[in-house]
Design a protein around this motif. Structure first.
Motif, PDB file in Angstrom:
ATOM      1  N   ALA A  61      14.118  30.918  11.071  1.00 14.89           N
ATOM      2  CA  ALA A  61      13.763  29.569  11.519  1.00 14.89           C
ATOM      3  C   ALA A  61      13.700  29.479  13.037  1.00 14.89           C
ATOM      4  N   ILE A  62      14.155  30.535  13.723  1.00 15.81           N
ATOM      5  CA  ILE A  62      14.189  30.505  15.183  1.00 15.81           C
ATOM      6  C   ILE A  62      13.099  31.397  15.760  1.00 15.81           C
ATOM      7  N   GLY A  63      12.344  30.851  16.694  1.00 17.94           N
ATOM      8  CA  GLY A  63      11.395  31.660  17.445  1.00 17.94           C
ATOM      9  C   GLY A  63      11.998  31.942  18.809  1.00 17.94           C
TER      10      GLY A  63
ATOM     11  N   SER B 170      24.393  29.898   8.603  1.00 15.79           N
ATOM     12  CA  SER B 170      24.798  30.843   9.643  1.00 15.79           C
ATOM     13  C   SER B 170      23.560  31.285  10.431  1.00 15.79           C
ATOM     14  N   PRO B 171      23.754  31.683  11.703  1.00 14.81           N
ATOM     15  CA  PRO B 171      22.611  32.118  12.516  1.00 14.81           C
ATOM     16  C   PRO B 171      21.868  33.300  11.877  1.00 14.81           C
ATOM     17  N   GLU B 172      22.616  34.225  11.282  1.00 14.44           N
ATOM     18  CA  GLU B 172      21.981  35.392  10.669  1.00 14.44           C
ATOM     19  C   GLU B 172      21.087  34.965   9.509  1.00 14.44           C
TER      20      GLU B 172
ATOM     21  N   ILE C  77      23.510  32.161  19.520  1.00 20.34           N
ATOM     22  CA  ILE C  77      22.743  31.279  18.635  1.00 20.34           C
ATOM     23  C   ILE C  77      21.799  32.103  17.748  1.00 20.34           C
ATOM     24  N   LEU C  78      21.282  33.200  18.309  1.00 21.02           N
ATOM     25  CA  LEU C  78      20.371  34.064  17.557  1.00 21.02           C
ATOM     26  C   LEU C  78      21.103  34.951  16.546  1.00 21.02           C
ATOM     27  N   GLY C  79      22.447  34.998  16.663  1.00 17.74           N
ATOM     28  CA  GLY C  79      23.199  35.865  15.767  1.00 17.74           C
ATOM     29  C   GLY C  79      23.169  37.320  16.188  1.00 17.74           C
ATOM     30  N   LEU C  80      22.756  37.593  17.435  1.00 17.67           N
ATOM     31  CA  LEU C  80      22.751  38.977  17.928  1.00 17.67           C
ATOM     32  C   LEU C  80      24.125  39.363  18.450  1.00 17.67           C
ATOM     33  N   LEU C  81      24.909  38.354  18.786  1.00 21.10           N
ATOM     34  CA  LEU C  81      26.256  38.588  19.301  1.00 21.10           C
ATOM     35  C   LEU C  81      27.222  37.722  18.486  1.00 21.10           C
ATOM     36  N   THR C  82      28.248  38.356  17.920  1.00 20.16           N
ATOM     37  CA  THR C  82      29.206  37.600  17.118  1.00 20.16           C
ATOM     38  C   THR C  82      30.251  36.991  18.045  1.00 20.16           C
TER      39      THR C  82
END
Lengths: 254, 271
Positions: free
Chosen positions: A75-77, A68-70, A51-56
């Motif tokens: 917007a995400i804490g 897209s998450p990236e 969800i954080l876009g750290l892992l595809t």
């Protein structure tokens, strides 16, 4: 209601052929308070990373606030798990200022506005008096508040928390959930935990994850919990599950 | 000792010691808080291959060591972006491969072994003007990078994932850190020798970490401690006619042991 997060058919992992999460469908509406419970190794952290876009993800699509998450990372804490053994030399203020890095930009010092925002968020979480303290001198509950203040400093619309109550005592947990409920007024909250006892009455929806997402909605069938944990539902139902869910479970039992 | 300062070689030794302390304190602090002292050791030993090649091919050993150290750091940066276990193996392999390559090259080149010893165990009393230039230039680069990117270095060291979410180019910062570590290791080789570089990058910073609560204070205190160890070690070595690099390390290790005891007593724990 508009949605904050949507996952469709998402599979992801670290080694091919061994997905940690598989075929996940999940829609989180705005201003939801979702708790995802699951055993250790069940894919909770992996789900958050996706969800954080750290892992595809290998398969499937993810949107955060429609993008897209990236793209919508700001917007995400994110409130990560507490690291138990930590001797890193850092002050509370420096930790919270990390939440303003995006705002400050490279090669620049933090502005007065960044510092004010950090101070304001520390005060909001009732740890304003600790700003100058060494992070290592804090209790688990205080550290947790500092990490939330850090996440809030970036003015997020969604708050993701990874095992936030793992290392705090029962009373701290209670005030912690009251705090989250307050934040939930203008923010979507997603919390993952392995501790079913930590699910509070403030939680609006519950999902179970153990590689696949077992259940999602404002009810939780005893069957899906039993599947996720391999343990009978009675063990779990003593842990302060919201009433309507308990009621529902009883209906399905009868 | 005062009259010894009349000699140019002694003046050079003092100047390089002081200049190296700055790089040592700043980079040593980053190495310590990132728990990467093994990495510093493996970069230092990898550079031995470059030294050997320089002797064989007939170019400056300093250039050979620098190239190998930087290449090693870059290699580790690429490998360590993956799994942790693989990083550990890569560092161990590089550590030994650098030494092995260096030994083979040096044997082939027929270099006199005294030269070799000075790289392995330091040659503080034989530093040249170009070593001073190298140390000064490296200090300037490190100070510029750290003052310009302090909050990024702090963030990446403390919580890399979170810093990435904040748009910090964590891979770039890490690469920069590894390259600066490689250059600092080459500089420190002049003082303590490559075998003992790992001690100078970890001991002053480790002591500083016990008595400071923020990264920049730790860097400043580690630099001061490194300067004290270097100068005291140099003086003592001169008076007792001992190798300066080794005396510096022994002083640092003694101070570390004392600090550990002080910390234990302060925290009220049993010894």
């Amino acid at each position: 209601m508009k949605e904050a997060i949507r996952l469709q058919g998402v599979s992801a992992g670290y080694r091919r052929g061994n997905p940690i999460i598989h075929d996940i469908d999940l829609t989180v509406p705005k201003n939801d308070f979702l708790t995802i419970i699951g055993p250790n190794g069940g894919g909770k952290t992996t789900l958050l990373k996706v969800i954080l876009g750290l892992l595809t993800p290998w398969e499937g699509t993810i949107t955060v606030l429609g993008g897209s998450p990236e793209k919508n990372r700001s917007a995400i804490g994110y409130v990560p798990q507490l690291i138990p053994d930590d001797s890193f030399p850092i002050t509370v203020m420096d930790v919270v200022l990390m939440g303003r890095l995006r705002n400050a930009g490279l090669l620049r010092r933090f502005s007065l506005k960044d510092r004010k925002s950090a101070e304001m968020n520390l005060a909001r979480l009732h740890v304003g008096n600790l700003a100058g303290d060494d992070m290592n001198s804090l209790s688990g509950g205080q550290k947790q508040r500092v990490l939330i203040a850090r996440a809030l400093a970036g003015k997020p619309q969604i708050l993701l928390l990874d095992e936030p109550v793992a290392s705090v005592d029962h009373d701290t947990q209670k005030s912690f959930f009251n705090l989250l409920a307050e934040l939930n007024n203008d923010m979507t909250i997603v919390l993952v935990t392995h501790d079913v006892g930590a699910v509070s009455a403030h939680v609006k929806t519950i999902a179970c994850i153990n590689r696949t997402l077992m259940s999602h909605g404002d009810t939780l069938s005893s069957e899906s919990v039993a599947k996720a944990y391999g343990c009978p539902f009675e063990l779990i139902s003593h842990g302060g599950i919201p009433h309507r869910i308990l009621g529902n479970a009883k209906e399905s039992e009868s | 000792m005062i009259d010894a300062l009349g000699y140019t070689f002694m003046q050079n030794a003092v100047i390089v010691s002081l200049l190296a302390s700055i790089a040592c304190g700043i980079i040593g602090t980053l190495v310590t808080v990132n728990r990467m002292s093994a990495l510093a050791g493996s970069i230092a030993h990898a550079s031995f291959g470059g030294l050997g090649l320089a002797y064989l091919a007939g170019f400056s050993p300093l250039i050979g060591a620098t190239c190998f150290a930087v290449a090693g750091a870059a290699g580790i940066a690429v490998i360590s972006s993956g799994k942790r276990a693989r990083t550990d193996t890569a560092m161990a392999a590089m550590w030994a491969t650098g030494m092995a390559a260096g030994l083979v090259f040096i044997k082939l080149s027929g270099t006199y072994s005294a030269d070799l010893m000075s790289w392995l165990f330091g040659s503080l009393l034989a530093v040249s003007a170009s070593d001073i230039t190298f140390a000064a230039a490296l200090d300037i680069v490190i100070l510029l990078v750290i003052t310009g990117l302090y909050k990024e270095f702090l963030a990446v060291s403390f919580d890399r994932e979170f810093s990435m979410l904040q748009g910090v180019p964590a891979h770039f910062i890490r690469g920069l850190f590894l390259i600066l570590t490689a250059l600092t290791a080459v500089l420190l080789m002049k003082i303590t020798g490559l075998i003992m570089v790992i001690a100078m990058l970890s001991i002053p910073a480790a002591i500083a970490g016990m008595f400071t609560g923020s990264l920049w204070k730790m860097m400043v205190l580690a630099s001061i401690l490194a300067a004290v160890f270097n100068l005291a070690g140099l003086t003592l070595a001169w008076m007792l006619d001992l190798p300066p690099g080794a005396v510096i390390i022994l002083l640092a290790a003694f101070a570390y042991a004392v600090s550990l005891i002080i910390e234990r007593v302060k925290s009220g724990a049993a010894l």
